[in-house]
Write a protein that holds these residues in place. Sequence first.
Motif, PDB file in Angstrom:
ATOM      1  N   ASP A 102       0.914  -1.268  -0.138  1.00 32.53           N
ATOM      2  CA  ASP A 102       0.029  -0.090  -0.208  1.00 32.53           C
ATOM      3  C   ASP A 102       0.748   1.003  -0.017  1.00 32.53           C
ATOM      4  O   ASP A 102       0.769   2.255   0.778  1.00 32.53           O
ATOM      5  CB  ASP A 102      -0.906   0.065   1.267  1.00 32.53           C
ATOM      6  CG  ASP A 102      -2.131  -1.056   0.973  1.00 32.53           C
ATOM      7  OD1 ASP A 102      -2.711  -1.350  -0.148  1.00 32.53           O
ATOM      8  OD2 ASP A 102      -2.440  -1.804   1.844  1.00 32.53           O
ATOM      9  N   LYS A 103       1.904   1.225  -0.828  1.00 34.63           N
ATOM     10  CA  LYS A 103       2.566   2.376  -1.353  1.00 34.63           C
ATOM     11  C   LYS A 103       3.053   2.347  -2.568  1.00 34.63           C
ATOM     12  O   LYS A 103       2.846   1.046  -3.203  1.00 34.63           O
ATOM     13  CB  LYS A 103       4.129   2.243  -0.702  1.00 34.63           C
ATOM     14  CG  LYS A 103       3.803   2.434   1.176  1.00 34.63           C
ATOM     15  CD  LYS A 103       5.091   2.058   1.911  1.00 34.63           C
ATOM     16  CE  LYS A 103       5.061   2.135   3.343  1.00 34.63           C
ATOM     17  NZ  LYS A 103       6.028   1.884   4.056  1.00 34.63           N
ATOM     18  N   PRO A 104       2.943   3.370  -3.334  1.00 30.73           N
ATOM     19  CA  PRO A 104       3.144   3.279  -4.935  1.00 30.73           C
ATOM     20  C   PRO A 104       4.387   2.397  -5.254  1.00 30.73           C
ATOM     21  O   PRO A 104       5.426   2.741  -4.754  1.00 30.73           O
ATOM     22  CB  PRO A 104       3.222   4.816  -5.419  1.00 30.73           C
ATOM     23  CG  PRO A 104       2.597   5.389  -4.429  1.00 30.73           C
ATOM     24  CD  PRO A 104       2.634   4.686  -3.029  1.00 30.73           C
ATOM     25  N   THR A 105       4.302   1.506  -6.127  1.00 30.65           N
ATOM     26  CA  THR A 105       5.390   1.025  -6.804  1.00 30.65           C
ATOM     27  C   THR A 105       5.727   1.197  -8.098  1.00 30.65           C
ATOM     28  O   THR A 105       4.785   1.399  -8.903  1.00 30.65           O
ATOM     29  CB  THR A 105       5.338  -0.699  -6.461  1.00 30.65           C
ATOM     30  OG1 THR A 105       4.107  -1.169  -7.136  1.00 30.65           O
ATOM     31  CG2 THR A 105       5.163  -0.751  -4.897  1.00 30.65           C
ATOM     32  N   VAL A 106       6.980   1.507  -8.498  1.00 27.59           N
ATOM     33  CA  VAL A 106       7.318   1.876  -9.851  1.00 27.59           C
ATOM     34  C   VAL A 106       8.553   0.824 -10.547  1.00 27.59           C
ATOM     35  O   VAL A 106       9.353   0.994  -9.747  1.00 27.59           O
ATOM     36  CB  VAL A 106       7.648   3.209  -9.897  1.00 27.59           C
ATOM     37  CG1 VAL A 106       8.083   3.697 -11.336  1.00 27.59           C
ATOM     38  CG2 VAL A 106       6.422   4.282  -9.375  1.00 27.59           C
ATOM     39  N   ALA A 107       8.192   0.422 -11.509  1.00 26.09           N
ATOM     40  CA  ALA A 107       9.297  -0.522 -12.331  1.00 26.09           C
ATOM     41  C   ALA A 107       9.924   0.545 -13.125  1.00 26.09           C
ATOM     42  O   ALA A 107       9.347   1.254 -14.317  1.00 26.09           O
ATOM     43  CB  ALA A 107       8.647  -1.462 -12.952  1.00 26.09           C
ATOM     44  N   CYS A 108      11.323   0.665 -13.119  1.00 28.49           N
ATOM     45  CA  CYS A 108      12.202   1.549 -13.684  1.00 28.49           C
ATOM     46  C   CYS A 108      12.722   0.584 -14.841  1.00 28.49           C
ATOM     47  O   CYS A 108      13.825  -0.096 -14.733  1.00 28.49           O
ATOM     48  CB  CYS A 108      13.223   2.075 -12.901  1.00 28.49           C
ATOM     49  SG  CYS A 108      14.439   2.967 -14.029  1.00 28.49           S
ATOM     50  N   ILE A 109      12.401   0.545 -16.103  1.00 26.22           N
ATOM     51  CA  ILE A 109      12.656  -0.370 -17.066  1.00 26.22           C
ATOM     52  C   ILE A 109      13.743   0.281 -18.108  1.00 26.22           C
ATOM     53  O   ILE A 109      13.505   1.302 -18.741  1.00 26.22           O
ATOM     54  CB  ILE A 109      11.381  -0.850 -17.887  1.00 26.22           C
ATOM     55  CG1 ILE A 109      10.290  -1.319 -17.098  1.00 26.22           C
ATOM     56  CG2 ILE A 109      11.668  -1.971 -18.888  1.00 26.22           C
ATOM     57  CD1 ILE A 109       8.960  -1.748 -17.466  1.00 26.22           C
ATOM     58  N   GLU A 110      14.874  -0.436 -18.079  1.00 25.14           N
ATOM     59  CA  GLU A 110      15.934   0.062 -18.858  1.00 25.14           C
ATOM     60  C   GLU A 110      16.378  -1.154 -19.651  1.00 25.14           C
ATOM     61  O   GLU A 110      16.369  -2.310 -18.975  1.00 25.14           O
ATOM     62  CB  GLU A 110      17.178   0.629 -18.315  1.00 25.14           C
ATOM     63  CG  GLU A 110      17.041   1.826 -17.245  1.00 25.14           C
ATOM     64  CD  GLU A 110      18.211   2.154 -16.512  1.00 25.14           C
ATOM     65  OE1 GLU A 110      18.993   2.835 -17.171  1.00 25.14           O
ATOM     66  OE2 GLU A 110      18.521   1.596 -15.561  1.00 25.14           O
ATOM     67  N   GLY A 111      16.751  -1.266 -20.551  1.00 24.53           N
ATOM     68  CA  GLY A 111      17.398  -2.246 -21.492  1.00 24.53           C
ATOM     69  C   GLY A 111      16.451  -3.686 -21.673  1.00 24.53           C
ATOM     70  O   GLY A 111      15.049  -3.310 -21.690  1.00 24.53           O
ATOM     71  N   TYR A 112      16.992  -4.894 -21.279  1.00 26.41           N
ATOM     72  CA  TYR A 112      15.827  -5.957 -21.368  1.00 26.41           C
ATOM     73  C   TYR A 112      14.967  -6.141 -20.328  1.00 26.41           C
ATOM     74  O   TYR A 112      15.212  -5.709 -19.023  1.00 26.41           O
ATOM     75  CB  TYR A 112      16.901  -7.164 -21.320  1.00 26.41           C
ATOM     76  CG  TYR A 112      17.873  -7.408 -22.580  1.00 26.41           C
ATOM     77  CD1 TYR A 112      17.496  -6.970 -23.808  1.00 26.41           C
ATOM     78  CD2 TYR A 112      19.003  -7.963 -22.255  1.00 26.41           C
ATOM     79  CE1 TYR A 112      18.359  -6.940 -24.755  1.00 26.41           C
ATOM     80  CE2 TYR A 112      19.808  -8.123 -23.440  1.00 26.41           C
ATOM     81  CZ  TYR A 112      19.552  -7.725 -24.847  1.00 26.41           C
ATOM     82  OH  TYR A 112      20.386  -7.772 -25.819  1.00 26.41           O
ATOM     83  N   CYS A 113      13.851  -6.460 -20.720  1.00 23.40           N
ATOM     84  CA  CYS A 113      12.542  -6.715 -19.706  1.00 23.40           C
ATOM     85  C   CYS A 113      12.086  -7.933 -20.154  1.00 23.40           C
ATOM     86  O   CYS A 113      10.881  -7.614 -20.820  1.00 23.40           O
ATOM     87  CB  CYS A 113      11.869  -5.561 -19.375  1.00 23.40           C
ATOM     88  SG  CYS A 113      10.639  -5.656 -18.326  1.00 23.40           S
ATOM     89  N   PHE A 114      12.630  -9.171 -19.908  1.00 25.78           N
ATOM     90  CA  PHE A 114      11.921 -10.345 -20.797  1.00 25.78           C
ATOM     91  C   PHE A 114      11.125 -11.362 -19.738  1.00 25.78           C
ATOM     92  O   PHE A 114      11.900 -11.371 -18.502  1.00 25.78           O
ATOM     93  CB  PHE A 114      13.107 -11.050 -21.456  1.00 25.78           C
ATOM     94  CG  PHE A 114      13.670 -10.059 -22.602  1.00 25.78           C
ATOM     95  CD1 PHE A 114      13.060  -8.992 -23.148  1.00 25.78           C
ATOM     96  CD2 PHE A 114      15.004 -10.585 -23.185  1.00 25.78           C
ATOM     97  CE1 PHE A 114      13.621  -8.586 -24.302  1.00 25.78           C
ATOM     98  CE2 PHE A 114      15.399  -9.818 -24.239  1.00 25.78           C
ATOM     99  CZ  PHE A 114      14.904  -8.655 -24.796  1.00 25.78           C
TER     100      PHE A 114
END
Length: 264
Positions: A102-114
């Motif tokens: 119950d806190k915002p979660t953010v995915a920081c996507i660089e390069g491969y995300c497979f």
Amino acid sequence: MSEVVSYEVVDRVAHVTIERPEVKNAMSLEVFDQLTDRAEQAAADDRVGAVLVRGRDGVFSSGLDVSVFAAHDSAEDGEEELTGEGFIARLQRAFTAYEDIDKPTVACIEGYCFGGGIQLAAACHLRAVAPDAQLSVLEARWALVPDLGGSWRLPRLVGLGRATELTLTARRVDADEALAIGLAEWRLGGDDPVADAHERTAALAAGPGSVRRAPRLLRENLERDRAAALRVEAETQLACLSGPDFTEAVTASLERRDPRFTGA
């Protein structure tokens, strides 16, 4: 056990970082277990208002490490955490933990995300893509289906038809397409994507308690009928109205200053 997922709090943002750059941040069993631990740590940490999930050295994650399959295949009967549904549930928990915070979660996507990487990103509340991001539901290449929550979350992000196409073809999606189809919400600057993602996440971390309540409300209302959804919406709003951050927002507006929220 070595640290393969690090934890650092900066500006009320918990940076949860996969630390296996030598294998493009492929996810070993230890990565899954430590992702679970870090999510629980962030949820309980009063210093934290939001969570940023990323991979070290410009790669989010290339997916599951083949050692995970080896651990499953070599397990003996009775080892529920390493066999059958128990094994898969253990891996699933690591990603669901980031959806349930119950806190915002953010995915920081660089390069491969497979593969497993895109399924972890899908579990976060928001996804931010760097210009070099490449995303793929890669499981078909291994004669598998997405089993770490991807079959549930991806259709909710991009629609059933697009999720089906991405799953069947295992093709790569670049940053522009990810933003266009709803697989990502934020475009990051190319000079320093992590700094950009941190700044945006820090703004969420400094936000009011409503920012913490909203992801669960929106997500769970997808599964409710209208009457139930409206009831829970009203209950959540009453919790916001009775909290200190609503009072602070009104007071700050009247005093013509920036609010100082507690996140309660």
